[in-house]
Each structure stands twice: as structure tokens, then as C-alpha cells.
Design a protein around this motif. Structure first.
Motif, PDB file in Angstrom:
ATOM      1  N   GLU A 155      -1.574  -3.410   3.122  1.00 22.64           N
ATOM      2  CA  GLU A 155      -2.909  -2.896   2.224  1.00 22.64           C
ATOM      3  C   GLU A 155      -4.028  -3.037   2.817  1.00 22.64           C
ATOM      4  O   GLU A 155      -4.974  -1.976   2.680  1.00 22.64           O
ATOM      5  N   SER A 156      -4.364  -3.909   3.678  1.00 17.81           N
ATOM      6  CA  SER A 156      -5.467  -4.085   4.416  1.00 17.81           C
ATOM      7  C   SER A 156      -5.595  -3.080   5.474  1.00 17.81           C
ATOM      8  O   SER A 156      -6.590  -2.312   5.608  1.00 17.81           O
ATOM      9  N   ILE A 157      -4.408  -2.715   5.895  1.00 15.42           N
ATOM     10  CA  ILE A 157      -4.618  -1.616   7.016  1.00 15.42           C
ATOM     11  C   ILE A 157      -4.829  -0.441   6.304  1.00 15.42           C
ATOM     12  O   ILE A 157      -5.626   0.511   6.828  1.00 15.42           O
ATOM     13  N   ALA A 158      -4.162   0.101   5.148  1.00 12.11           N
ATOM     14  CA  ALA A 158      -4.424   1.077   4.637  1.00 12.11           C
ATOM     15  C   ALA A 158      -5.886   1.298   4.043  1.00 12.11           C
ATOM     16  O   ALA A 158      -6.398   2.374   4.122  1.00 12.11           O
ATOM     17  N   ARG A 159      -6.520   0.263   3.461  1.00 11.01           N
ATOM     18  CA  ARG A 159      -7.883   0.391   3.218  1.00 11.01           C
ATOM     19  C   ARG A 159      -8.977   0.520   4.427  1.00 11.01           C
ATOM     20  O   ARG A 159      -9.810   1.268   4.256  1.00 11.01           O
ATOM     21  N   ILE A 160      -8.628  -0.115   5.625  1.00 14.65           N
ATOM     22  CA  ILE A 160      -9.435   0.236   6.786  1.00 14.65           C
ATOM     23  C   ILE A 160      -9.288   1.465   7.118  1.00 14.65           C
ATOM     24  O   ILE A 160     -10.396   2.287   7.400  1.00 14.65           O
ATOM     25  N   LEU A 161      -8.045   1.929   7.448  1.00 13.03           N
ATOM     26  CA  LEU A 161      -7.851   3.518   7.857  1.00 13.03           C
ATOM     27  C   LEU A 161      -8.422   4.398   6.765  1.00 13.03           C
ATOM     28  O   LEU A 161      -9.313   5.360   7.171  1.00 13.03           O
ATOM     29  N   ALA A 162      -8.388   4.175   5.501  1.00 13.32           N
ATOM     30  CA  ALA A 162      -9.143   5.153   4.535  1.00 13.32           C
ATOM     31  C   ALA A 162     -10.547   5.159   4.547  1.00 13.32           C
ATOM     32  O   ALA A 162     -11.311   6.219   4.616  1.00 13.32           O
ATOM     33  N   PHE A 163     -11.059   4.018   5.222  1.00 13.64           N
ATOM     34  CA  PHE A 163     -12.508   3.560   5.196  1.00 13.64           C
ATOM     35  C   PHE A 163     -13.131   4.465   6.098  1.00 13.64           C
ATOM     36  O   PHE A 163     -14.112   4.909   6.442  1.00 13.64           O
ATOM     37  N   GLN A 164     -12.293   4.668   7.348  1.00 12.59           N
ATOM     38  CA  GLN A 164     -12.458   5.496   8.522  1.00 12.59           C
ATOM     39  C   GLN A 164     -12.550   6.680   8.324  1.00 12.59           C
ATOM     40  O   GLN A 164     -12.581   7.597   9.513  1.00 12.59           O
ATOM     41  N   GLY A 165     -11.806   7.060   7.221  1.00 13.81           N
ATOM     42  CA  GLY A 165     -11.858   8.654   6.790  1.00 13.81           C
ATOM     43  C   GLY A 165     -10.342   9.143   7.126  1.00 13.81           C
ATOM     44  O   GLY A 165     -10.251  10.339   6.714  1.00 13.81           O
ATOM     45  N   HIS A 166      -9.589   8.455   7.245  1.00  9.53           N
ATOM     46  CA  HIS A 166      -8.266   8.907   7.339  1.00  9.53           C
ATOM     47  C   HIS A 166      -7.539   9.013   5.740  1.00  9.53           C
ATOM     48  O   HIS A 166      -7.986   8.513   4.753  1.00  9.53           O
ATOM     49  N   GLU A 167      -6.607  10.197   5.711  1.00  4.44           N
ATOM     50  CA  GLU A 167      -6.148  10.352   4.374  1.00  4.44           C
ATOM     51  C   GLU A 167      -4.825   9.476   4.344  1.00  4.44           C
ATOM     52  O   GLU A 167      -3.768   9.594   5.117  1.00  4.44           O
ATOM     53  N   ILE A 168      -4.723   8.558   3.404  1.00  2.00           N
ATOM     54  CA  ILE A 168      -3.679   7.625   3.164  1.00  2.00           C
ATOM     55  C   ILE A 168      -2.639   7.914   2.115  1.00  2.00           C
ATOM     56  O   ILE A 168      -3.036   8.061   0.783  1.00  2.00           O
ATOM     57  N   ILE A 169      -1.428   7.726   2.522  1.00  2.00           N
ATOM     58  CA  ILE A 169      -0.311   7.872   1.518  1.00  2.00           C
ATOM     59  C   ILE A 169       0.386   6.457   1.594  1.00  2.00           C
ATOM     60  O   ILE A 169       0.929   6.133   2.591  1.00  2.00           O
ATOM     61  N   ARG A 170       0.287   5.665   0.502  1.00  2.00           N
ATOM     62  CA  ARG A 170       0.897   4.309   0.268  1.00  2.00           C
ATOM     63  C   ARG A 170       2.128   4.471  -0.212  1.00  2.00           C
ATOM     64  O   ARG A 170       2.353   5.016  -1.282  1.00  2.00           O
TER      65      ARG A 170
END
Ligand code: ARG
Length: 591
Positions: A155-170
């Protein structure tokens, strides 16, 4: 205005600049000027005695090229365009140190300090589509303490990557199609249990049934044969078994959802293993057609002759009885994510014991995709160690059973509620509960995230709930303390602090430079996919804030000094809030 740390990152994937320098020099080999552009200050935070950023790539570069590092560094410095934002200095055997001007520090903090602007400071140059495969428990069993790591780290990795602008699929890759169902179906049928009537803790009852079934197949050959039979029937689509399986899945899912809700975790998909059951034939055909797999004792396996261990250790993609397995499903899943979702990167978060599986999976997928001329997404196995008990062995309950995750979370809340009540005896019950969830769950999450994930760690309530040290309560307390500063002064952290002067004193400067390093800490965390780098940074920031606050009075008459100090308080708070949010941890206005 660009953050210098970020500029450095954008030009080089490496901290030490070597590849960037190397590339440029080797490719152009013409002038030094060409890469002075690259040389905006830089790559890592310097020891504060030596400035704010240090470029330390000259040393290894010069060594490889047979050049004198100090001379090369001096040439670089001479070639750097002048700037009012920093001063630059040659140091030691060839380091280049940059010291940011107080005006620059003030400007950066003024622009990026507010929470909504931090995000723009954290954006990476390139954005990609990333699947994060995490949590992924097996259905028909409860989540145990071990599952917390995948869930929280993912969850934390997903949040950080999303914050940096990446598009995340969980994606929650549930284990919902494995051998456990044969055993469970056997037990359900032998005991003539109705799944509509499993009592108040249905998932626990299912787990008991599974345990019973497991004991049965160990003592009785006929039972073992029947369990296999039940599984084959299920996999062949027998309506009765499928119906039971669906019910089991629903019961499991609702128990998982309770936990996800408590942990504030939400998935875009929960395409479990069962989703791929009609997609495994493509895997066999593809790998066979391209001669990537071979028959071995009736099974279909992949060897990797170029690899030391996997030349002999097979990756089994179809068992000798014809059944698919974990590996087949993972190959089908990978292919699906690339084809249907155009995934550019896939991050798998699991226990370290699955390292061989993922290494073999990645090697096999590499060959398969190459043969089919498809682009293989970047694949990362984010693995973690074990949570240990006091005895340094995998944590267990007193009677030797695995610790249920829900029990652990409830105990965290209970212990935090005691803390809250001790501090504030006449708080309404509702408020105690609200605070206890934020403190207790935050403590559990942070204890897990703040360790290098590859290490085992000893679970300790005292340590994780301590108000001092690298803990969630310490950081939450820092946030609450800043709220109280603003309350006392009748101001808001969201005010504008336009009349602030640049930082002058040592504590002001130190805190300012620390704030600037936030995007750098995020970069470091995502570069290695290790959230503990962010934790360490937040802890250092809170410590720096504490020493600033002990040394400098905020409520002073001189307006410009007061505004600067308030600005530093507000920015510290917004970085802490944002950073903790990226770790999935909430904060309180009062503690
Ligand atoms: N269900 C597996 C387990 O409990 C984890 C699955 C991880 N994801 C994957 N694509 N293999 O260990």
C-alpha cells in the motif's frame, strides 16, 4: 522552481552521477561544457558541514578515465554557470559541494511547503503504468500476522508512486484456486456442514474445517484420494463444488474486507488465481511453441541453462497430473496485465521465501515475451523478512498458533486507548476510540515500514507505542504539537507568510535544508522500493524540528522572524502529514 535534488535525479537514475557523466563524456567526448547542464546541484544531501548537496561522481569517473579527480572537478566548477542560488566549492579528493543561499531556501519552502504544492515537487520526469500486486492472501484461511507486511508495504509503495505521478493499478492476487479447496471440500462434505450456518466467526470455522481435513488426509489414504477428487471436480466445473467454492470465497472476502477497512487499503481489482483458470492453456502453448519448456516425468518444466541454480532446478509449469499451479497462473497473470492493462512495471510484494519462484518467473517470462516480440514490463519482486516474537522465532500466540491479524490490530487499538485515557481522562468514549485507532494502527504500520523490509524484526508493543524514538506516536505528536503552536497564536498553518525573512540562524537553516530533502527521500524510497527511507527521513525531520523549536522562540515581536518561524512550522507539518499519509498513517490535531 525546480528542486535541485530533483533535477539531479531527472538527469541520472543514479545517485552518484557516474552513468550520466560517463554517458556524456563517452558519447560526446568533446567538451566539458556539454555536461555542465547536468551539473545543477545535486545528487545527495551533503554532510551539513560541507554544504547542502554534494556531487561525488567525479571521483570514480576520473579513476576510470585515468584522470586527476581534483583537476577534473575544478574544471567542472569553472565551467558551471554562475548562480545566485548557491555557492560551489571543491573539497577533499574531488567532491563538489553546493551550499544553497538563504534566499533560495526561503523561496523553495514558500513555494513547495504547502501540502498541495509538495506533490508538484515530487513529480518524476517520466510516469509509467504500474501494477502493484500485494496483500494477496489465500482464501478459506484467515489473514495472519505475516500478511500485514505485504498489505502495508504494498500500500505504501503504491501511494508513493502515485504521488510521484505514476498511474497505479492495485491488484489483490488472491490465492483462491489452490489445493486447499480439495481438503476443505472434503471436510465440509464429511462433516455435512452447511456454509450458511457457520456461527459468528465463519472464517475461523472454515479454518478449523480445513485443519480437520488436513489431519484426515494424513491418516487416511482414501480421504486423500477423495480430497484430490474434490479438487479435480471443482477445477472441471462441477456445479455443486463451484457453488461451495463461491461461498467460501465470499466468506473469506468479507473477513479480508474488515481488515482492509481498518488498514485503509483499497484495491482496484481482486482478480485471484481463479480468474486465470481458463487462460493457462495459452501459457502451455506459448512456451511449448517457442521451445522454452520441456517434458520431464510427465510434467512440463522450464530450465535456465545460463543460470547457476536454475539450470538444474526446474520451474514446473504443469504438474504430472496435468494440473496447473502457482507458476502457470503467474505466467498467465503477467501476460494478462501486459496485454489488457498495458502494464509497464509490475511490483510483486511477498515474503522472501518466494524469491526463487519470482526469479524463475521473471527469467521464463523474459524468454517468452522475447520470442513473441512483446515488451516485457519491468518486473520487481519486493520481498520482506519475518516478524519475530520475543524468542527470535516467527511470532506465535502463547499456545503456539499463528497470530490472527485481526486480533493483533484490535490489541493495538486497545493498548492505544489506554494511552489516550491516561493522558486525557475525561475524553468522550467516541473520541478515545477515534484517537486510539489512529495511534494504534499507525504504530503497527510504522513499526513494520520503518525497518529495511529485507530484515526480520522483533515485534514489540512497548517499542512501537513509545512516544520517543523512531515511532509513529512520536511523529504524530510532532504534528499535534505544531497544531497547538498555531492554536496558541491564533493562526493557521495555511496562512500566507509573505513577510518571512530568509533563514539565518543555525537551527533555521538546518530545518530548512531538511525540508528540501523530502522529494529526495521519496526518490530514494522508490528507487529501492523501500519505504523505510521515507520513515528515516520523517524521523530526522521531526528531530530537527524539535531542536529548532527548543532553540528558537516562534512568538517574537519582530515580524519577519516570526513569519519565517511560523512558515517553518507550517512546512514541517505539511511534510510530516504528507509523508505519513504516504505510509498510510493518519494524524491528530491534539494528542
Ligand atoms: N497467495 C500468495 C501467498 O499467500 C501470494 C501471491 C503473490 N502474488 C503473485 N502474483 N504470486 O503467498
Amino acid at each position: 522552481m525546480a528542486n535541485p535534488c530533483l533535477q539531479a535525479y531527472q538527469m541520472s537514475t543514479s545517485f552518484d552521477l557516474v552513468p550520466a557523466l560517463d554517458n556524456l563524456l563517452v558519447q560526446t567526448a568533446s567538451t566539458l561544457d556539454e555536461f555542465t547542464d547536468l551539473f545543477e546541484p545535486q545528487t545527495r544531501s551533503a554532510d551539513e558541514r560541507f554544504g547542502d548537496f554534494q556531487a561525488n561522481g567525479v571521483l570514480p569517473f576520473a579513476k576510470r578515465m585515468g584522470k586527476n579527480p581534483r583537476e577534473l572537478a575544478q574544471k567542472l566548477i569553472d565551467a558551471l554557470p554562475g548562480s545566485d542560488n548557491w555557492t560551489v566549492e571543491l573539497a577533499g579528493p574531488g567532491f563538489i559541494n553546493f551550499t544553497l543561499s538563504p534566499e533560495f531556501l526561503l523561496k523553495w519552502i514558500g513555494e513547495h511547503g504547502p501540502a498541495e504544492n509538495l506533490k508538484s515537487a515530487a513529480q518524476t520526469a517520466e510516469h509509467s503504468k504500474v501494477v502493484v500486486d500485494y496483500s494477496s492472501p489465500n482464501t478459506a484461511k484467515q489473514m495472519h500476522v505475516g500478511h500485514i507486511r505485504s498489505t502495508i508495504i504494498g500500500e505504501s509503495i503504491a501511494r508513493i508512486l502515485a504521488f510521484q505521478g505514476h498511474e497505479i493499478i492495485r491488484d489483490n492476487h488472491l490465492g483462491d484456486w489452490g489445493t486447499q479447496f480439495g481438503i476443505l471440500l472434503l471436510a465440509i462434505k464429511e462433516e455435512a456442514v452447511s456454509l450458511d450456518n457457520l456461527g459468528d466467526d465463519p472464517i475461523a470455522r472454515l479454518e478449523d474445517l480445513y485443519r480437520q481435513g488436513n489431519a484426515r488426509i494424513k491418516e487416511d489414504e482414501a480421504a486423500l484420494a477423495q480430497a484430490r477428487q474434490e479438487l479435480v471436480k471443482l477445477q472441471d466445473g462441477d456445479p455443486g463444488n463451484l457453488q461451495l467454492w463461491e461461498k467460501i470465497r465470499d466468506i473469506s472476502m468479507s473477513s479480508f474486507l474488515n481488515i482492509y477497512e481498518l488498514l485503509d487499503v483499497r484495491f482496484d481489482h481482486a482478480l485471484g488465481e481463479s480468474f486465470y483458470r481458463d487462460k493457462v492453456d495459452d501459457v502451455y502453448h506459448g512456451l511449448t511453441r517457442h521451445h522454452i519448456c520441456q517434458e520431464d516425468d510427465g510434467a512440463l518444466v522450464v530450465f535456465h541453462p545460463e543460470h547457476k541454480r536454475f539450470a538444474k532446478q526446474p520451474f514446473i509449469i504443469r504438474k504430472s497430473d496435468g494440473a496447473s499451479n502457482y507458476a502457470t497462473t503467474d505466467l498467465a497473470t503477467l501476460s494478462y496485465r501486459q496485454k489488457e492493462w498495458q502494464a509497464e512495471q509490475i511490483i510483486y510484494v511477498t515474503d522472501g521465501r518466494q524469491r526463487d519462484h519470482f526469479e524463475q518467473l521473471f527469467l521464463t517470462a523474459g524468454k517468452w515475451f522475447e520470442a513473441e516480440e512483446k515488451t516485457l514490463p519491468k518486473l520487481d519482486h519486493v520481498w520482506f523478512g519475518t516478524i519475530l516474537g520475543d524468542d527470535n522465532k516467527a511470532i506465535k500466540t502463547r499456545d503456539g498458533k499463528p497470530v490472527k491479524l485481526i486480533d493483533l490490530l484490535e490489541e493495538a487499538i486497545k493498548r492505544a486507548a489506554e494511552m489516550v485515557r491516561q493522558k486525557n481522562a475525561d475524553l468522550p468514549q467516541e473520541e478515545v476510540k477515534r484517537r486510539a485507532e489512529i495511534i494504534g494502527l499507525g504504530a503497527v504500520k510504522y513499526a513494520d515500514l520503518s525497518q529495511d523490509r529485507t530484515l526480520d524484526y522483533v515485534f514489540s508493543w512497548e517499542k512501537m507505542l513509545a512516544m520517543q524514538g523512531n515511532t509513529a506516536p512520536y511523529l504524530q505528536y510532532a504534528v499535534a504539537r505544531i497544531h497547538s503552536i498555531f492554536r496558541k497564536m491564533n493562526r493557521q498553518p495555511t496562512d500566507s507568510f509573505a513577510n518571512a525573512r530568509p533563514p539565518e540562524s543555525d537551527p533555521e537553516r538546518k530545518l530548512s535544508r531538511k525540508l528540501l530533502f523530502f522529494p529526495l527521500a521519496l526518490k530514494q524510497a522508490t528507487r529501492e522500493l523501500k519505504p523505510h527511507f521515507l520513515c528515516t527521513y520523517l524521523y530526522e525531520l521531526a528531530t530537527e524540528f524539535s531542536s529548532f523549536y527548543n532553540q528558537e522562540k516562534v512568538m517574537v515581536d519582530e515580524e519577519e522572524a516570526r513569519e519565517l518561524r511560523l512558515l517553518l512550522c507550517a512546512s514541517t507539518q505539511s511534510v510530516l502529514l504528507t509523508g505519513l499519509g504516504l505510509l498510510g498513517i493518519e494524524t491528530l490535531e491534539e494528542m
